[in-house]
Design a protein around this motif. Structure first.
Motif, PDB file in Angstrom:
ATOM      1  N   GLU A 259       0.865  -1.187   0.000  1.00  0.00           N
ATOM      2  CA  GLU A 259       0.000   0.000   0.000  1.00  0.00           C
ATOM      3  C   GLU A 259       0.900   1.235   0.000  1.00  0.00           C
ATOM      4  O   GLU A 259       1.809   1.347   0.837  1.00  0.00           O
ATOM      5  CB  GLU A 259      -0.901   0.016   1.237  1.00  0.00           C
ATOM      6  N   TYR A 260       0.674   2.131  -0.940  1.00  0.00           N
ATOM      7  CA  TYR A 260       1.514   3.326  -0.977  1.00  0.00           C
ATOM      8  C   TYR A 260       0.752   4.536  -1.492  1.00  0.00           C
ATOM      9  O   TYR A 260      -0.323   4.411  -2.069  1.00  0.00           O
ATOM     10  CB  TYR A 260       2.784   3.086  -1.787  1.00  0.00           C
TER      11      TYR A 260
ATOM     12  N   HIS B  93      -7.113  -2.629   7.875  1.00  0.00           N
ATOM     13  CA  HIS B  93      -6.044  -3.619   8.033  1.00  0.00           C
ATOM     14  C   HIS B  93      -6.600  -4.983   8.437  1.00  0.00           C
ATOM     15  O   HIS B  93      -6.004  -6.014   8.093  1.00  0.00           O
ATOM     16  CB  HIS B  93      -4.993  -3.115   9.023  1.00  0.00           C
TER      17      HIS B  93
ATOM     18  N   ASN C 179       3.383  -1.153   4.108  1.00  0.00           N
ATOM     19  CA  ASN C 179       2.828   0.188   3.974  1.00  0.00           C
ATOM     20  C   ASN C 179       3.974   1.169   3.777  1.00  0.00           C
ATOM     21  O   ASN C 179       4.964   1.124   4.518  1.00  0.00           O
ATOM     22  CB  ASN C 179       2.050   0.606   5.230  1.00  0.00           C
TER      23      ASN C 179
ATOM     24  N   TRP D 160       4.746   5.011   3.999  1.00  0.00           N
ATOM     25  CA  TRP D 160       4.172   6.234   4.571  1.00  0.00           C
ATOM     26  C   TRP D 160       5.194   7.369   4.571  1.00  0.00           C
ATOM     27  O   TRP D 160       6.394   7.155   4.419  1.00  0.00           O
ATOM     28  CB  TRP D 160       3.747   5.986   6.021  1.00  0.00           C
TER      29      TRP D 160
ATOM     30  N   ILE E 238       6.316  -1.330   7.852  1.00  0.00           N
ATOM     31  CA  ILE E 238       5.994   0.050   7.490  1.00  0.00           C
ATOM     32  C   ILE E 238       7.299   0.793   7.212  1.00  0.00           C
ATOM     33  O   ILE E 238       8.186   0.862   8.062  1.00  0.00           O
ATOM     34  CB  ILE E 238       5.203   0.756   8.605  1.00  0.00           C
TER      35      ILE E 238
END
Length: 528
Positions: free
Chosen positions: A108-109, A301, A314, A316, A343
């Motif tokens: 996920e980005y 999530h 992820n 972030w 992350i």
């Protein structure tokens, strides 16, 4: 190639060992310091141990082994390099790939709020996520990509308010009072004008239609975001809406409650995240029943983990550092292994133009837009520069430097190497197929070292992906092209006695450059 060498060494050593690549390829292509670790065990000098071990590889058809200062060195033989190179050339752009691996990963980005165009702070994660996914798929991982749309909550309400106020002031002639925080920029004007044409002035004057206006604006912004990404050759497979998960909130809260790590206080529902090293327990549902931003992330999530990927990543911004612990605590309380979620934080980016800070965009209101930078330096340079440094370090660059057509501009320097090879083949008047069987054993040491470097791309990709160190790929390209330009300047190719051999070498260098750039979302230039 490295795996083949390791397997050959293991046959003799029969134990785990570290395999390194010495900087001086004339000395060795690979080396291991195993003799130093064996010295304590065997109570003998590492130099003697290394010499004895080197003798055990005398029959290897892959490399010649030698001992230097306690290191066990391996120099690849010309016959092995030639066979490997011929297979690589026949495989084309798949030559550095791997067999499918039994591991899946959801990346996920970006996930920027859909309240305005992407700005420069989002670009680093966008390019990083897309490139990581490309490399992962290429080397055999099952990769999926996703953008989490924060399309619920106060920021969406504020988008509707911002559009409405601009329209009231500029289209309806009213005096308005803007709140302390609101969205501004030409894109707000464009949305307001489009809404006026579609709905009429009533959508701005009827307060009950603010959410409708916000949704209308959000959809336009998402189209802008997708367009900006497409211009940089970034295409995300799945777009997950925060709003769409709200009907799963109660079930997720019930699931969390079973952990015994939730409690009520002053009417609000908390998660006991301090039990997993958070600074304080966090509110999940406010005292008025409204879910917090964290609640939406928890539901999302939970859905992610229910989809059954082996790992999750992820990407972030650096400002989310304090958010990691609370989210991982929630994942743990839901009954999942929070260590399956990694992350990565993207550090800040600073832009210069002619040595001075790059100006903010009027169209954004108070930011530097991704689309502005793409237009300024082109998608290729944008993609290259944004993975040229470790994500853990801040990045600063001058856009004017990336428009230069000389060796100081890395993307120009790399493309020039590829175009130069293409030009050599044109001058020779030969297609690659005509030199595919040339014997690379005829290369001198410098030629073999260049060949070795071109064939190590698979190792670079594995390291870059597993270590999440994408800067290794542009570093590899700069090094390979520097080696190529030096070799080219020292050797005549067209019309030489070993023309076909050198052309085959150059074809493999070009293949590595083209494949590397493709994995960075860049098409290698045939002409300059």
């Amino acid at each position: 190639m490295k795996d083949i060498v390791k397997a050959e060494i293991f046959k003799v050593l029969q134990r785990e060992f570290v395999l390194e690549k010495p900087k001086d390829k004339n000395l060795a292509h690979y080396a291991t310091p195993i003799a130093f670790s064996l010295a304590k065990e065997l109570k003998r000098s590492p130099m003697i141990i290394a010499q004895e071990l080197a003798g055990k590889f005398a029959d290897s058809e892959i490399f010649e082994a030698s001992a230097v200062n306690g290191y066990l060195n391996f120099k690849l033989k010309g016959a092995f390099l030639n066979d490997y190179a011929t297979k690589a050339l026949n495989s084309g752009e798949n030559f550095a790939g791997s067999e499918p691996k039994q591991k899946s990963l959801l990346i996920e980005y970006i996930s920027a709020n859909p309240t305005g165009p992407l700005h420069i702070g989002h670009v680093r994660g966008a390019v990083y996520g897309d490139t990581l996914a490309r490399i992962g798929k290429y080397i055999g991982y099952d990769i999926a990509t996703e953008y989490y749309i924060n399309d619920a909550g106060n920021q969406i309400d504020l988008l509707g308010t911002s559009i409405s106020l601009w329209a009231k002031e500029n289209l309806l002639g009213e005096n308005v009072a803007y709140p302390e925080k609101f969205y501004r920029g030409d894109y707000i004007a464009d949305i307001a004008n489009t809404a006026f044409t579609k709905f009429g002035k009533e959508i701005f004057t009827d307060e009950t239609r603010n959410l409708e206006l916000a949704e209308f604006g959000k959809d336009i912004v998402l189209d802008i975001i997708k367009k900006d990404l497409a211009e940089a050759n970034i295409f995300i497979e799945s777009w997950a809406s925060e709003k769409s998960y709200y009907d799963k909130l109660d079930a997720t809260i019930t699931k969390l409650e079973r952990s015994g790590q939730m409690y009520k206080k002053d009417g609000a529902t908390y998660i006991a995240s301090t039990k997993l090293n958070d600074d304080s327990d966090r509110v999940v549902v406010r005292d008025d029943g409204r879910p917090t931003y964290l609640a939406g992330d928890i539901v999302y999530h939970n859905d992610k983990f229910e989809r059954g990927y082996d790992e999750y990543l992820n990407i972030w911004g650096a400002d989310h550092h304090g958010y990691i612990t609370r989210l991982k605590a929630a994942i743990n309380f839901l009954g999942y292994d929070e260590n399956r979620l990694e992350i990565l934080l993207m550090q800040m980016v600073s832009l210069l133009k002619d040595g001075k800070p790059y100006k903010m965009s009027k169209r954004a209101g108070n930011a530097i837009l991704m689309s502005d930078i793409t237009a300024e330096i082109g998608a290729d340079a944008l993609r290259f520069i944004f993975i040229s440094k470790a994500n853990t370090s801040s990045l600063e660059f001058d856009v004017d430097e990336l428009k230069k057509e000389d060796s100081s501009n890395p993307i120009y320097y790399i493309n020039y190497a590829h175009a130069r090879i293409n030009q050599v083949f044109e001058k020779a008047g030969k297609p690659i197929s005509s030199i595919a069987n040339a014997d690379l054993r005829e290369l001198d040491e410098n030629g073999k070292n260049l060949l070795f470097e071109a064939l190590t791309l698979s190792e670079v990709l594995e390291d870059a992906f597993l270590q999440k160190a994408l800067q290794k790929l542009p570093e590899y390209l700069k090094s390979l092209c520097a080696s190529f330009h030096k070799f080219y300047n020292e050797n005549r190719v067209v019309g030489s006695q070993n023309e076909d051999v050198l052309l085959k070498l150059f074809a493999l260098v070009a293949l590595s450059i083209k494949t590397s750039l493709a994995l960075m979302g860049i098409v290698a230039k045939e002409r300059m």
